[in-house]
Enzyme design. Structure first.
Site, PDB file in Angstrom:
ATOM      1  N   ASP A 427       7.657  29.610  60.555  1.00 32.06           N
ATOM      2  CA  ASP A 427       6.520  29.920  59.620  1.00 32.06           C
ATOM      3  C   ASP A 427       5.828  28.702  59.355  1.00 32.06           C
ATOM      4  OD1 ASP A 427       4.846  31.464  57.752  1.00 32.06           O
ATOM      5  OD2 ASP A 427       6.496  31.805  56.642  1.00 32.06           O
ATOM      6  N   ASP A 519      -0.402  36.107  57.168  1.00 34.50           N
ATOM      7  CA  ASP A 519      -0.449  36.600  55.656  1.00 34.50           C
ATOM      8  C   ASP A 519      -1.677  37.370  55.467  1.00 34.50           C
ATOM      9  OD1 ASP A 519       2.147  35.277  55.673  1.00 34.50           O
ATOM     10  OD2 ASP A 519       1.594  33.335  54.701  1.00 34.50           O
TER      11      ASP A 519
END
Ligand SMILES: *[C@@H]1O[C@H](CO)[C@@H](O)[C@H](O)[C@H]1NC(C)=O
Ligand SMILES: *[C@@H]1O[C@H](CO)[C@@H](O)[C@H](O)[C@H]1NC(C)=O
Ligand SMILES: *[C@@H]1O[C@H](CO)[C@@H](O)[C@H](O)[C@H]1NC(C)=O
Ligand SMILES: *[C@@H]1O[C@H](CO)[C@@H](O)[C@H](O)[C@H]1NC(C)=O
Ligand SMILES: *[C@@H]1O[C@H](CO)[C@@H](O)[C@H](O)[C@H]1NC(C)=O
Ligand SMILES: *[C@@H]1O[C@H](CO)[C@@H](O)[C@H](O)[C@H]1NC(C)=O
Ligand SMILES: *[C@@H]1O[C@H](CO)[C@@H](O)[C@H](O)[C@H]1NC(C)=O
Ligand SMILES: *[C@@H]1O[C@H](CO)[C@@H](O)[C@H](O)[C@H]1NC(C)=O
Ligand SMILES: *[C@@H]1O[C@H](CO)[C@@H](O)[C@H](O)[C@H]1NC(C)=O
Ligand SMILES: *[C@@H]1O[C@H](CO)[C@@H](O)[C@H](O)[C@H]1NC(C)=O
Ligand SMILES: *[C@@H]1O[C@H](CO)[C@@H](O)[C@H](O)[C@H]1NC(C)=O
Length: 751
Positions: A427, A519
């Site tokens: 991430d 996201d």
């Protein structure tokens, strides 16, 4: 001169009806290049052109200084398939020198490169390259050529902006207004055809710009540069810019117009073929932001077990560590990891994935060692602090350094892998800073809004500007190497475990790694945008694409967004979840809001969207498992030949349906919202609220009177192709049509 051993591949594809055929190669019909390449000296500039793979050429160019061989490259040398596969690398070989004054022509298979002297002034010419495809009748079609109308900027344009030798390169290629451009990585632009777009080659959350495309004219192109820059797709000119580099490097390949499977095959032979994913990963992958501790996590597994809902992976998100860069779980919250992994296995059979961030806080035990051993990225102007998160300034691991990759893996292995957590979530590793379009991640909105330039980080392999596109790729490489070492398997062989990455680059498909769309926000418009994002990812060669069911986070301007207790969000969630059944990976994740909170963060489990919706949600999870044979088959094909899993309509129907090209050209919602999932399923998610029926365009599958009927999954009604139909689409039904019988699909018969 070349090894002929790789030629038995003409037989792999045979696609009945709906799609283009691979054109056959045989030793007798393939036109082998009679040269290893030519070197064109043009003033201070050298251009090296080599035959590369089947029907391809690789071009490298430099002013003054030849490459050292240390340049970052995403192309295989030799490629996986091609006349030269299995023999020695090309390196910088060539057998022909030219100054370009007399034209030079080289043919490889059905692609020809030719130099020509373009007049630029009286008696002054400029030597340029043009690429052609040889048609079955012997005529030649111009694919593209270096673009420079009379007295314009040189198509191979170099400039020196800094104190050193590194230069900026801008290469221009001719295009026509009707050319369509597919691929270019992942953006959030609702476009399948990128014509007219200007795209920054800078990574950030949800954006993975990648300079690789397929053209509707029947060629594929790879700009093999790790540099930041731009790609521009204008009416007459396509231009690729690397801001700071020491070498220009690109490859081009062709196939008959409309034969996108062959283009993917050619491109993936140059950039990477995917391994076969582990069987378990084809099931339902479950995640949320975030399960906070071990007992909650075991409770989660218990929840799936007690409700008898199948699940294949459970995920531990960020801030599960004490300090960033520990690359281990906080023992206060996760006291017995191996016990937890065993319990989860017993209860559900599921694998576990844990998040890792690239950031290292100086409070981490690893900081001093990494600093001392030079494993942290710096910046050109200072010590290397490139961002902050949650009150601590951070530096990023330098994943471009093999020693840093080994260090990272050693921590992951000891803290997770050896305790039963074997899958890793990469991430925030988009490069430069923590991967957002702003810095001071996780601080107040006021600080976030300051328009900092992206840090020009300094890595083992170069600066962010010169090699920044390598950074996330090298993270995928780190996990790949680690998992391969730990499982004692070779690259390319079937994967036992996976990584999940927010970014990637040219050839990322070679790793046991999924890419997700980042996201996203939990609104309808974002759901719709994800379909086109996935289709562009596919055209870029990334078959292992996924995204967050339900969107990642609330859109602050939409009151109900991401609120699991709100009926408006529940409806969106269900539409999103049913769609994701027909994606390469079905992965549920997000940061949720709620009216009634009973855990550290709001719920996101299949049974938390209202009792009336639970059966629908579970039915799609079950359908996903029923589709396993079909999934296995389409992944296998992707692995063998690069044949894409998510298939934009142009891949299968541009030759059989005269409407498809025009619809694609306009980015009609038919082509940005509908796709084939493997060869038999046409998928069209509902992307609007309050809908009870949905209008879908059914492509014509044949021009030769061998039309196959489309069957609507939920009614078994059949329809002829070449028309729009409106079908019932109540909340529990995602519009899906199939070719052939459902029994064949469930049996994994992919034609
Ligand atoms: C191509 O040539 C090789 C070596 O002579 C031979 O083994 C192979 O069978 C040939 N393939 C085809 C398709 O003719
Ligand atoms: C390859 O063939 C072309 C066309 O016959 C010829 O012009 C060229 O000189 C040949 N190149 C080499 C390296 O033999
Ligand atoms: C261009 O070249 C031709 C042939 O060499 C010559 O006759 C002519 O004068 C030249 N023109 C100029 C403007 O130099
Ligand atoms: C040869 O084939 C090309 C491509 O299919 C076509 O455009 C062209 O008209 C054909 N030429 C002749 C002479 O048939
Ligand atoms: C972890 O749990 C197992 C099984 O209950 C137990 O045998 C082991 O001692 C525990 N380890 C630690 C470090 O607590
Ligand atoms: C910052 O980290 C602490 C410790 O992990 C956590 O409790 C807190 O919620 C975090 N704050 C933010 C804004 O993420
Ligand atoms: C994998 O093993 C090789 C050979 O021992 C080693 O060079 C490499 O650093 C290892 N990679 C990782 C990520 O641990
Ligand atoms: C673990 O998380 C659950 C759910 O948020 C919470 O109820 C519980 O108190 C936590 N336990 C520990 C030991 O932190
Ligand atoms: C869509 O494309 C067709 C054919 O290229 C063109 O005639 C039409 O005007 C386009 N429609 C729109 C809305 O752009
Ligand atoms: C395209 O948009 C129209 C109008 O909003 C809608 O009726 C149709 O269902 C959409 N088609 C797809 C495939 O999204
Ligand atoms: C459609 O056909 C499938 C078998 O292919 C069957 O399972 C299903 O019940 C049928 N649906 C309807 C609505 O008839």
């Amino acid at each position: 001169m070349f090894s002929f051993t790789q030629l038995a591949l003409a037989t792999i594809a045979c696609v009945s009806g709906a799609t283009a055929q691979y054109y056959s190669l045989s030793n007798s019909s393939y036109v082998y290049p009679n040269s290893t390449g030519f070197r064109l000296q043009h003033g201070f500039e050298v251009v090296l052109v080599q035959p590369y793979g089947y029907d391809g050429f690789r071009v490298r160019a430099w002013p003054y200084k030849p490459p050292t061989g240390d340049e970052v490259s995403f192309l295989y040398d030799p490629p996986i398939e091609g006349p030269e596969a299995g023999s020695a690398a090309h390196g910088m070989n060539y057998d022909t020198n030219t100054n370009g004054l007399s034209p030079i022509r080289l043919r490889n298979g059905n692609t020809v490169v030719q130099t020509y002297a373009a007049p630029v002034a009286d008696n002054t010419t400029n030597v340029r390259l043009a690429f052609y495809r040889v048609e079955p009748n012997g005529s030649e079609t111009l694919l593209t050529n270096e673009y420079a109308p009379l007295k314009s900027l040189n198509p191979r344009y170099y400039s020196w902006n800094g104190p050193g030798y590194m230069f900026s390169a801008a290469y221009s290629f001719a295009t026509t207004p009707d050319e369509q451009i597919y691929g270019t990585g992942q953006q959030q632009d609702h476009l399948v055809n990128k014509k007219g777009n200007v795209i920054d080659l800078i990574n950030f959350n949800t954006h993975i710009p990648t300079p690789m495309f397929m053209s509707s004219r029947g060629y594929g192109f790879v700009w093999n540069s790790a540099a930041e820059g731009e790609m521009e797709f204008g009416q007459l000119r396509n231009r690729f810019t690397s801001r700071t580099t020491t070498l220009v490097d690109y490859a081009i390949t062709s196939a008959p117009q409309g034969d996108y499977d062959t283009l993917q095959r050619r491109l993936s032979a140059m950039t990477g073929r995917a391994p076969q994913p582990p069987d378990w990963s084809l099931g339902y992958l479950h995640s949320k932001l975030r399960y906070e501790n071990q007992s909650e996590f075991i409770q989660l597994a218990q929840g799936f077990h007690d409700r008898n809902i199948p699940v294949s992976m459970l995920v531990i998100d960020y801030q599960s560590w004490v300090h960033q860069g520990d690359w281990g779980l906080d023992p206060a919250l996760w006291p017995n990891v191996s016990y937890m992994a065993e319990r989860v296995k017993e209860l559900t059979g599921a694998e576990i994935m844990a998040s890792l961030w690239p950031s290292v806080s100086d409070a981490s035990d690893n900081y001093a060692t990494m600093q001392m051993d030079g494993l942290l990225a710096a910046t050109r102007s200072g010590p290397g602090t490139t961002d902050s998160w949650n009150g601590s300034y951070i530096r990023n691991i330098d994943s471009t350094n093999p020693k840093a990759r080994a260090f990272l893996w050693s921590k992951l292995k000891y803290n997770y892998y050896d305790n039963g957590i074997k899958n890793f979530w990469i991430d925030q590793a988009d490069g430069g800073n923590l991967g957002e379009g702003y810095q001071n991640n996780g601080q107040s909105a006021y600080i976030e809004s300051i328009p900092y330039p992206f840090a020009d980080a300094l890595y083992h392999a170069g600066t962010q500007m010169s090699v920044g596109k390598l950074y996330p790729w090298a993270h995928q490489q780190a996990i790949e190497e680690g998992q391969r070492n730990a499982t004692n398997t070779q690259p390319g062989s079937p994967c036992e475990y996976l990584s999940l990455s927010r970014s990637g680059y040219i050839g990322s498909q070679r790793f046991c790694s999924m890419i997700w769309s980042g996201d996203t926000t939990s609104v309808w418009e974002t759901l719709s945008a994800q379909v086109a994002s996935g289709l562009s990812a596919a055209a870029t060669g990334w078959g292992w694409w996924t995204q967050d069911i339900g969107g990642f986070q609330a859109d602050p301007s939409v009151a109900w967004s991401a609120n699991i207790d709100n009926p408006l969000y529940r409806e969106l969630y269900i539409r999103w979840q049913q769609w994701a059944t027909f994606l390469p990976f079905m992965r549920n994740h997000g940061s949720r809001a709620c009216d009634f909170q009973d855990a550290f963060t709001c719920d996101n489990e299949p049974w938390t969207y209202g009792a009336n919706n639970t059966p629908t949600i579970i039915s799609y999870i079950q359908l996903r498992y029923q589709l396993a044979p079909y999934l296995r088959a389409i992944f296998h094909r992707f692995s063998a030949t690069g044949r894409m899993i998510m298939r934009p309509l142009y891949m299968d129907f541009s030759l059989t349906d005269p409407n498809i090209n025009a619809l694609t050209r306009n980015n009609s919602n038919v082509t940005t919202q509908q796709y084939m999932f493997g060869p038999r399923l046409l998928v069209t998610p509902v992307t609007l609220p309050g809908v009870s029926e949905w209008t879908v365009y059914l492509p014509q599958t044949s021009t030769a009177g061998q039309e196959k009927p489309w069957t609507y999954w939920w009614t078994n009604t059949t329809y002829a192709g070449g028309q729009s139909v409106t079908v019932p689409a109540p909340l529990e039904h995602v519009p899906v049509f199939h070719l052939g019988s459902r029994a064949e699909i469930m049996a994994g018969d992919v034609f």
